[in-house]
Scaffold this active site. Structure first.
Site, PDB file in Angstrom:
ATOM      1  N   SER A 135     -10.349  46.022   3.887  1.00  0.00           N
ATOM      2  CA  SER A 135      -9.012  46.044   2.227  1.00  0.00           C
ATOM      3  C   SER A 135      -9.565  45.611   1.179  1.00  0.00           C
ATOM      4  O   SER A 135     -10.530  45.099   0.876  1.00  0.00           O
ATOM      5  CB  SER A 135      -8.299  44.790   2.943  1.00  0.00           C
ATOM      6  OG  SER A 135      -7.621  44.349   1.600  1.00  0.00           O
ATOM      7  N   LYS A 161      -8.186  50.561   3.713  1.00  0.00           N
ATOM      8  CA  LYS A 161      -6.901  50.437   3.128  1.00  0.00           C
ATOM      9  C   LYS A 161      -6.965  49.299   1.525  1.00  0.00           C
ATOM     10  O   LYS A 161      -7.264  48.986   0.956  1.00  0.00           O
ATOM     11  CB  LYS A 161      -6.476  47.993   3.432  1.00  0.00           C
ATOM     12  CG  LYS A 161      -5.968  47.833   3.224  1.00  0.00           C
ATOM     13  CD  LYS A 161      -5.182  46.991   4.809  1.00  0.00           C
ATOM     14  CE  LYS A 161      -4.216  45.545   3.599  1.00  0.00           C
ATOM     15  NZ  LYS A 161      -3.821  44.854   4.654  1.00  0.00           N
ATOM     16  N   LYS A 163      -5.115  48.245  -1.169  1.00  0.00           N
ATOM     17  CA  LYS A 163      -3.702  46.949  -2.129  1.00  0.00           C
ATOM     18  C   LYS A 163      -3.162  47.883  -3.254  1.00  0.00           C
ATOM     19  O   LYS A 163      -3.454  48.665  -4.762  1.00  0.00           O
ATOM     20  CB  LYS A 163      -4.982  45.853  -2.977  1.00  0.00           C
ATOM     21  CG  LYS A 163      -5.020  45.265  -1.545  1.00  0.00           C
ATOM     22  CD  LYS A 163      -3.425  44.753  -0.995  1.00  0.00           C
ATOM     23  CE  LYS A 163      -4.220  43.812  -0.025  1.00  0.00           C
ATOM     24  NZ  LYS A 163      -3.382  43.220   1.054  1.00  0.00           N
ATOM     25  N   ASP A 188      -1.143  48.758   1.687  1.00  0.00           N
ATOM     26  CA  ASP A 188      -0.167  46.990   1.344  1.00  0.00           C
ATOM     27  C   ASP A 188      -0.086  46.898   0.379  1.00  0.00           C
ATOM     28  O   ASP A 188      -1.467  46.892  -0.759  1.00  0.00           O
ATOM     29  CB  ASP A 188      -1.701  46.443   2.079  1.00  0.00           C
ATOM     30  CG  ASP A 188      -1.388  45.341   1.877  1.00  0.00           C
ATOM     31  OD1 ASP A 188       0.071  44.954   1.843  1.00  0.00           O
ATOM     32  OD2 ASP A 188      -1.783  44.544   2.722  1.00  0.00           O
ATOM     33  N   GLU A 213       2.161  49.158   4.050  1.00  0.00           N
ATOM     34  CA  GLU A 213       2.310  47.915   5.058  1.00  0.00           C
ATOM     35  C   GLU A 213       2.929  46.623   4.001  1.00  0.00           C
ATOM     36  O   GLU A 213       2.572  47.136   2.588  1.00  0.00           O
ATOM     37  CB  GLU A 213       0.862  47.140   4.512  1.00  0.00           C
ATOM     38  CG  GLU A 213       0.523  45.478   5.217  1.00  0.00           C
ATOM     39  CD  GLU A 213      -1.347  45.491   5.537  1.00  0.00           C
ATOM     40  OE1 GLU A 213      -1.653  45.725   6.090  1.00  0.00           O
ATOM     41  OE2 GLU A 213      -1.457  43.644   5.604  1.00  0.00           O
ATOM     42  N   ASP A 238       3.713  42.792   8.107  1.00  0.00           N
ATOM     43  CA  ASP A 238       2.505  41.675   7.718  1.00  0.00           C
ATOM     44  C   ASP A 238       3.407  39.939   8.344  1.00  0.00           C
ATOM     45  O   ASP A 238       3.896  39.463   9.039  1.00  0.00           O
ATOM     46  CB  ASP A 238       1.489  42.003   6.700  1.00  0.00           C
ATOM     47  CG  ASP A 238       0.176  40.754   6.159  1.00  0.00           C
ATOM     48  OD1 ASP A 238       0.427  39.857   7.469  1.00  0.00           O
ATOM     49  OD2 ASP A 238      -0.385  41.192   5.410  1.00  0.00           O
ATOM     50  N   LYS A 262      -1.921  38.050  11.876  1.00  0.00           N
ATOM     51  CA  LYS A 262      -3.153  37.206  11.314  1.00  0.00           C
ATOM     52  C   LYS A 262      -2.348  36.212  12.256  1.00  0.00           C
ATOM     53  O   LYS A 262      -1.905  35.819  12.198  1.00  0.00           O
ATOM     54  CB  LYS A 262      -2.916  36.643   9.772  1.00  0.00           C
ATOM     55  CG  LYS A 262      -2.828  38.403   9.371  1.00  0.00           C
ATOM     56  CD  LYS A 262      -2.363  37.819   7.879  1.00  0.00           C
ATOM     57  CE  LYS A 262      -3.142  39.456   6.980  1.00  0.00           C
ATOM     58  NZ  LYS A 262      -2.599  39.393   5.823  1.00  0.00           N
ATOM     59  N   GLY A 290      -6.604  39.893   7.900  1.00  0.00           N
ATOM     60  CA  GLY A 290      -7.655  38.789   7.444  1.00  0.00           C
ATOM     61  C   GLY A 290      -7.213  38.077   5.905  1.00  0.00           C
ATOM     62  O   GLY A 290      -6.079  39.115   5.052  1.00  0.00           O
TER      63      GLY A 290
HETATM   64  O1  OSB Z   1      -2.219  41.344   3.099  1.00  0.00           O
HETATM   65  O2  OSB Z   1      -3.636  41.781   4.661  1.00  0.00           O
HETATM   66  C1  OSB Z   1      -3.156  40.647   3.393  1.00  0.00           C
HETATM   67  C2  OSB Z   1      -6.081  39.227   1.870  1.00  0.00           C
HETATM   68  C3  OSB Z   1      -5.494  37.912   1.181  1.00  0.00           C
HETATM   69  C4  OSB Z   1      -3.577  37.830   1.748  1.00  0.00           C
HETATM   70  C5  OSB Z   1      -3.494  39.103   1.978  1.00  0.00           C
HETATM   71  C6  OSB Z   1      -3.903  39.811   2.729  1.00  0.00           C
HETATM   72  C7  OSB Z   1      -5.313  40.271   1.931  1.00  0.00           C
HETATM   73  C8  OSB Z   1      -6.248  41.100   2.132  1.00  0.00           C
HETATM   74  C9  OSB Z   1      -7.384  40.858   2.889  1.00  0.00           C
HETATM   75  O3  OSB Z   1      -6.141  42.101   2.099  1.00  0.00           O
HETATM   76  C10 OSB Z   1      -8.008  41.179   3.662  1.00  0.00           C
HETATM   77  C11 OSB Z   1      -9.331  40.796   4.182  1.00  0.00           C
HETATM   78  O4  OSB Z   1     -10.019  41.294   3.620  1.00  0.00           O
HETATM   79  O5  OSB Z   1      -9.288  38.957   4.005  1.00  0.00           O
HETATM   80 MG    MG Z   2      -0.968  42.208   3.845  1.00  0.00          MG
END
Ligand code: OSB
Ligand code: MG
Length: 371
Positions: A135, A161, A163, A188, A213, A238, A262, A290
């Site tokens: 991510s 992925k 953001k 995402d 996402e 999510d 998660k 994550g």
């Molecule tokens: O939405 O998946 C998410 C990190 C913090 C809060 C929300 C998210 C995320 C990530 C990072 O996308 C995922 C990771 O690399 O741990």
């Molecule tokens: Mg997410």
């Protein structure tokens, strides 16, 4: 298992690189770690709540107080046979799923160690290796993003992925697709859009994204179903999936076609397995999300990802992407094929390095069984 003591700790751990999402930037993580002690065995759990209630309504300070005043006392008064007993034990406390998950997952680790089983096996895992994605946060410039993607693609990660948020979306996807037409790519939004943006979101169909996402509100799956009817790309849920009932409702409604699981968001391994099973009944793929975890939470995510329906690459990646030095040995590494090998030794399968934890602990509290 009569747990004798529960140690709570807050760690302050600077991230190797700041992580920006549509809801904010994280540079240092404040992390609640729980340690449960029973008959000479020490087991660990990590609370994934952030410093602020921006991803969900939990944050480290609410998790700490709920753990200290409500959850830990219940666990210390009980005799639990396995982690599966925790949801009922914690049932009177509404919400606070990330706090509950930290303790429940520590109990699963304890049970795995006691039975001398890898945690993955105890959870019902079948995979020996898991596929990994990354991510990538919002960057200061498109050039920086392109460099980051190049690094991760070269490292072998199987899915990238991005953001995104309004202003960091269509033009960015265009640039990335020009350079990498064929990589598995997703985005995402962390709830940065509204249903009135559906024509804008539909423009992304041309980028052949694996999924989009959580485009809409964090607590919605009704309007996600409407958006899913208006776009071709699969929506991945999510934030809005809190438990297996949500998963069932969302899949019945057609709110999305993929679920990010998660373990903290759904309240622990028992519920994570239940969400996995519901998705499987619907023929829906899941992957493990994550939350910028330390090695403890990362080890839990690896174990969970070994379940059969975790068929898409997760956001479970190498320790070094997050930390100058992780708190487990060995640190989590990813092969050049973009996979992590699921450990086969008992419990977490990694050693927690106590000296390192002690050095970054900024508050601690011990709770003990009464008799
Ligand atoms: O939405 O998946 C998410 C990190 C913090 C809060 C929300 C998210 C995320 C990530 C990072 O996308 C995922 C990771 O690399 O741990
Ligand atoms: Mg997410």
């Amino acid at each position: 298992m009569k747990i004798e003591a529960i140690h709570l700790r807050e760690l302050n751990m600077p991230l190797a690189h700041p992580f920006e999402t549509s809801f904010g930037v994280t540079t240092t993580r404040r992390i609640l770690i729980v340690e449960v002690v029973c008959e000479g065995i020490t087991a660990w759990g990590e609370c994934v709540a952030g410093e602020h209630p921006y991803f969900s309504d939990e944050m480290i300070d609410t998790a700490w107080i709920i753990t200290e005043t409500e959850l830990a006392p219940r666990l210390l008064a009980a005799d639990v046979a396995s982690g599966r007993d925790c949801p009922e034990l914690f049932q009177q406390v509404r919400g606070h799923r990330m706090a509950k998950a930290a303790l429940e997952n520590a109990v699963w680790d304890l049970d795995a160690q006691r039975q001398k089983l890898p945690l993955a096996k105890l959870l019902g895992g079948t995979r020996e290796i898991i596929p990994c994605g990354v991510s990538i946060g919002i960057q200061p410039t498109p050039e920086k993003l392109m460099q980051k993607i190049e690094t991760e693609v070269n490292a072998g990660y199987q899915r990238i992925k991005l953001k995104c948020k309004p202003g960091w979306d269509t033009a960015i996807f265009e640039l990335v697709r020009e350079r990498w037409p064929h990589i598995l790519l997703s985005c995402d939004a962390n709830s940065a859009y509204q249903l009135s943006d559906s024509e804008h979101v539909a423009l992304w169909d041309k980028f052949n994204l694996l999924m989009i996402e959580q485009p809409l509100w964090y607590d919605d799956f009704f309007f996600h179903a409407e958006l899913q009817r208006r776009i071709k790309t699969d929506i991945c849920l999510d934030e809005c999936i809190r438990n297996s009932r949500d998963a069932r409702a969302a899949l019945e409604l057609g709110s999305g076609r993929i679920i990010n699981i998660k373990v903290g968001r759904v309240g622990g391994f028992t519920e994570a397995i239940a969400v996995h099973d519901v998705a499987q009944q619907f023929g829906i793929a899941v992957w493990c999300g994550g939350m910028l975890e330390t090695g403890i939470g990362r080890a839990h995510n690896i174990a969970l990802s070994s379940l059969p329906n975790f068929s898409l690459p997760g956001d479970v990646s190498a320790s070094k992407r997050y930390w100058a030095q992780d708190i487990i040995e060995p640190e989590v590494t990813v092969s050049s094929e973009g996979t992590i090998t699921v450990p086969t030794s008992a419990g977490l399968g990694f050693d927690v390095v106590r000296d390192r934890i002690d050095a970054i602990t900024v508050r601690s509290k011990t709770l003990e069984r009464n008799s």
